[in-house]
Design an enzyme around this catalytic site. Structure first.
Site, short mmCIF file in Angstrom:
data_model
loop_
_atom_site.label_atom_id
_atom_site.label_comp_id
_atom_site.label_asym_id
_atom_site.label_seq_id
_atom_site.Cartn_x
_atom_site.Cartn_y
_atom_site.Cartn_z
N GLU A 143 0.86 -1.19 0.02
CA GLU A 143 -0.37 -0.10 -0.08
C GLU A 143 0.99 0.89 -0.22
O GLU A 143 0.83 2.35 0.43
CB GLU A 143 -1.20 0.07 1.14
C1 LIG Z 1 2.45 -9.46 1.13
C2 LIG Z 1 2.09 -8.56 0.08
C3 LIG Z 1 1.08 -8.35 -0.45
C4 LIG Z 1 0.36 -7.49 -1.52
N1 LIG Z 1 -0.87 -7.46 -1.57
C5 LIG Z 1 -1.35 -6.87 -3.03
C6 LIG Z 1 -2.10 -6.60 -3.23
O1 LIG Z 1 -3.37 -6.92 -2.97
N2 LIG Z 1 -2.96 -5.91 -4.17
C7 LIG Z 1 -1.35 -5.53 -5.19
O2 LIG Z 1 -1.35 -4.61 -6.65
N3 LIG Z 1 -0.07 -5.34 -4.93
C8 LIG Z 1 0.35 -5.64 -3.54
N4 LIG Z 1 1.43 -5.89 -2.79
C9 LIG Z 1 2.63 -5.10 -3.53
C10 LIG Z 1 3.04 -4.18 -2.93
O3 LIG Z 1 1.82 -3.38 -2.90
C11 LIG Z 1 4.22 -3.94 -3.36
O4 LIG Z 1 5.36 -4.69 -3.12
C12 LIG Z 1 4.99 -2.48 -3.19
O5 LIG Z 1 3.39 -1.36 -3.98
C13 LIG Z 1 6.30 -1.98 -3.40
O6 LIG Z 1 6.70 -2.44 -4.87
P1 LIG Z 1 7.74 -3.41 -5.57
O7 LIG Z 1 7.68 -4.55 -4.68
O8 LIG Z 1 7.73 -3.61 -6.74
O9 LIG Z 1 8.82 -2.31 -4.32
P2 LIG Z 1 9.96 -1.15 -6.17
O10 LIG Z 1 9.02 -0.44 -6.62
O11 LIG Z 1 10.00 -1.84 -6.85
O12 LIG Z 1 10.47 -0.58 -4.97
C14 LIG Z 1 12.15 -1.17 -3.96
C15 LIG Z 1 12.07 0.14 -2.87
O13 LIG Z 1 12.69 1.08 -3.87
C16 LIG Z 1 12.14 2.72 -3.22
N5 LIG Z 1 11.41 3.29 -4.13
C17 LIG Z 1 10.76 2.80 -5.38
N6 LIG Z 1 11.04 3.82 -6.46
C18 LIG Z 1 10.92 5.29 -5.05
C19 LIG Z 1 11.24 6.16 -5.50
N7 LIG Z 1 10.19 7.08 -6.91
N8 LIG Z 1 12.10 6.74 -4.76
C20 LIG Z 1 12.36 6.66 -3.51
N9 LIG Z 1 11.88 5.13 -3.12
C21 LIG Z 1 11.78 4.75 -4.05
C22 LIG Z 1 10.78 1.58 -2.37
O14 LIG Z 1 10.43 2.23 -1.18
C23 LIG Z 1 11.20 0.44 -2.13
O15 LIG Z 1 12.11 0.45 -0.84
C24 LIG Z 1 1.43 -6.99 -1.85
C25 LIG Z 1 2.95 -7.16 -1.34
C26 LIG Z 1 3.29 -8.49 -0.55
C27 LIG Z 1 4.44 -8.81 0.31
#
Ligand SMILES: Cc1cc2nc3c(=O)[nH]c(=O)nc-3n(C[C@H](O)[C@H](O)[C@H](O)COP(=O)(O)OP(=O)(O)OC[C@H]3O[C@@H](n4cnc5c(N)ncnc54)[C@H](O)[C@@H]3O)c2cc1C
Length: 620
Positions: free
Chosen positions: A435
């Site tokens: 989220e």
């Molecule tokens: C158990 C679980 C349940 C989930 N449930 C859902 C769901 O129901 N529906 C759904 O759609 N998704 C879901 N997710 C996905 C979740 O919302 C994403 O994992 C989350 O939004 C982070 O995205 P990412 O994993 O691609 O990380 P990334 O976007 O790759 O981020 C990696 C790191 O980089 C940082 N970062 C990225 N961009 C920037 C920026 N511009 N500036 C500063 N820092 C940055 C982030 O803070 C993070 O620390 C779930 C994930 C998990 C693990």
């Protein structure tokens, strides 16, 4: 909970203004009491067994939830709880949204993972309520409200979670009003399970020729099983005729009984929700309320940690108090006598209680979200907008901190599964990631909610806090209960909140990296100030109650006095961190940004064929 609702925030007056004359304190207490009984009897007992058993992915691509989950969900649905805060015309009970938020605190504290299934449905319900066509509402919304069908939010893909502009799932118009959706969504909570007859997926996808980035994303409704023309299931649903397939589930650190699914869409039939290319806006209409829900996760874990830690501290005996024996008949004193243990417990208690007050305050503001008047809804979004990133990030980070403190007071037993404390910490860890991560919330606060808004909402909120601090600080209650210094500090920090933001913005004019390097510290600074503001209001309410009734029942007296003690602890021992965070947020970004890329050893020394994510990474 009742203290915050009735004595601090005047929820009864608020509900009356909204036209809910029957929502008296007694009636609200009755509703919350019924949710609490369900949570205690049906959901809490499944907390550790659900964690131990986890979800199971079966050879027919179905997912089994742990023993007892399905039965509890069915009872929940039969009780009409899913529709508590949904308009009556769609089968709900028409209660205000804030009561739905409190409901989610109760079941979330009992068992966060279980509560995610109805919680995700709520996200789908709210999205459909505001954006779906009447036909879509009649077919899908009504079934979500009864709980017969559940819902998901499918945003994340293998290549993107934060950066949804990269969404690559495709939607092709079938020419008959429907679309064919193809792509893979990952980490989808509740994407597949055995608790409901059907699952309604709300999916972000891209139409042919759509603009690149976030401006080209549309929102689709894609059911797991396609209903017939009457909107009912045909009775022939099987593993072979699913419209959407769960390709697998994730093995995770915590929230093990919430299924986290990889979802395969392959020419899956779906329907457009709202206008093309407006998907992200629609999905995010309810972002503030969804984030309130995740902020609540922080409070749930803090509350559960406190409930676990307190009896242990009252019972476990170790050594003697520094000032002499307190339990002279026992071989050692209870650990509650030791300042360090008390500090850990008070930290959990103080953060939990101001976190709850922050969320309830926001939830009452969110009650305008379902208003038919768009202007009312927009005002509501604006008011909430400033608070939600702070609450989401600050309270979930505190959820982790407090669940760690809850383990700490158990000593070695905290690390052992039998005592139930380590699970809270594992479950809490996800809350700062999904989220919107903490870092991304911080950028949202400083970038969108303050800089783009030219500090208007921030200024309004700071002014309101200063006015309230002035009123409280000049009252007789403040004199009677030593609150003047605290009121002055809230006013001082509220001013610094604005001036610090201005210093960051001024710095950003010459170095744009300042926003990114300052944002998380600034968000945490904001959190501590908001906590202080809520504590001042709670202390004032407790003091006023004591003044109004000098002969009150001893148990009530002790309750109000404990509020004053806990508030003093917050100002004395927790709030000082705000000043360090303020100073950190106005530092230049040099020590973060000046490290040359060659200085990061792993990035430059891993062989490019290592298979590591760094492979192929080139220094600029
Ligand atoms: C158990 C679980 C349940 C989930 N449930 C859902 C769901 O129901 N529906 C759904 O759609 N998704 C879901 N997710 C996905 C979740 O919302 C994403 O994992 C989350 O939004 C982070 O995205 P990412 O994993 O691609 O990380 P990334 O976007 O790759 O981020 C990696 C790191 O980089 C940082 N970062 C990225 N961009 C920037 C920026 N511009 N500036 C500063 N820092 C940055 C982030 O803070 C993070 O620390 C779930 C994930 C998990 C693990």
């Amino acid at each position: 909970m009742n203290f915050v609702l009735n004595e601090v925030l005047d929820a009864p007056g608020h509900y009356k203004k909204l036209g809910y004359d029957d929502l008296t304190p007694d009636f609200v207490d009755e509703i919350n009491g019924a949710v609490a009984s369900f949570a205690e009897e049906k959901v809490a007992p499944l907390y550790s067994s659900g964690d131990a058993e986890g979800c199971k992915y079966n050879s027919d691509s179905s997912v089994s939830t742990p023993k007892g989950y399905k039965e509890a969900y069915q009872e929940w649905s039969m009780g009409g709880w899913s529709g508590l805060a949904v308009p009556e015309e769609y089968g709900g009970q028409g209660m205000p949204l804030s009561l739905g938020v409190i409901k989610s605190e109760i079941i979330g504290t009992a068992n966060w993972s279980w509560s995610m299934y109805p919680g995700l449905s709520m996200g789908a319900i709210n999205t459909l309520l505001l954006h779906a066509s009447e036909e879509q509402k009649q077919t899908y919304l009504t079934k979500l409200v009864t709980g017969e069908w559940s819902g998901t939010m499918c945003l994340t893909e293998p290549a993107c979670g934060t950066d949804l502009g990269q969404v690559s799932t495709r939607a092709v118009d079938n020419g008959d009003g429907s679309f064919s959706i193809t792509g893979t969504k990952v980490y989808i909570s509740g994407g597949e399970h055995d608790m409901a007859d059907n699952i309604v997926h709300i999916v972000l996808a891209r139409l042919p020729g759509a603009p690149e980035g976030t401006k080209g994303i549309s929102l689709f409704l894609v059911p797991k099983h396609l209903p017939n023309e009457e909107g009912e299931l045909t009775g022939e649903e099987s593993a072979d005729n699913r419209n959407v397939t769960c390709v697998g589930i994730e093995d995770k650190m915590g929230i093990k009984s919430s299924s986290t699914c990889v979802m395969g869409f392959e020419n899956s039939k779906g329907w457009l929700i709202g206008e093309p290319n407006d998907g992200l806006n629609q999905m995010f209409t309810f972002m503030n309320t969804a984030r309130l829900g995740t902020a609540m996760q922080g409070v749930c874990h803090m509350e559960r940690s406190y409930q676990g830690a307190l009896p242990w501290c009252m019972d476990r005996a170790s050594m003697r108090a520094l000032s002499g024996k307190k339990y002279p008949d026992d071989v050692a004193d209870k650990i509650i006598v030791h300042p360090d243990v008390r500090k850990n417990l008070l930290t959990i208690k103080a953060f939990t209680e101001c976190g709850r007050a922050m969320i309830y305050d926001a939830a009452l503001k969110a009650d305008g979200m379902l208003n038919e008047d768009e202007a009312v809804r927009e005002k509501c979004e604006e008011e909430l907008g400033l608070h939600t990133p702070t609450m989401k990030a600050w309270l979930t980070e505190l959820g982790i901190e407090c669940s760690s403190l809850g383990m700490q007071v158990y000593g070695g037993a905290g690390f052992i599964k039998d005592y139930g404390m380590e699970q809270i910490m594992r479950d809490a860890r996800i809350s700062t990631l999904y989220e919107g991560t903490t870092g991304v919330q911080a950028l949202d606060l400083l970038g969108r909610k303050i800089i783009l808004d030219k500090g208007k909402e921030l200024g309004k909120q700071a002014k309101l806090q200063i006015q309230e601090a002035f009123e409280i600080g000049t009252s007789s209650t403040a004199g009677n209960h030593n609150l003047r210094g605290h009121a002055l500090e809230v006013a001082k920090l509220s001013t610094q909140w604005v001036t610090t933001s201005m210093r960051v913005v001024a710095g950003a004019a010459s170095d744009r990296e300042i926003v990114g390097s300052a944002s998380t510290d600034f968000l945490m600074f904001s959190g501590y100030i908001s906590g202080a503001y809520q504590w001042l209001k709670m202390m004032n309410a407790a003091g006023a109650a004591l003044d109004a009734n000098p002969d009150m029942d001893p148990a009530d007296r002790s309750f109000y006095e404990a509020k004053l003690h806990t508030g003093r602890f917050y100002f004395d021992r927790l709030l000082p961190k705000a000043y360090a965070l303020r100073d950190m947020s106005i530092k230049k970004p040099d020590s973060i940004m000046k490290m040359p890329i060659e200085g990061w050893d792993l990035a430059t020394t891993l062989p490019s064929n290592s298979g590591n994510a760094y492979a192929g990474y080139k220094a600029e």
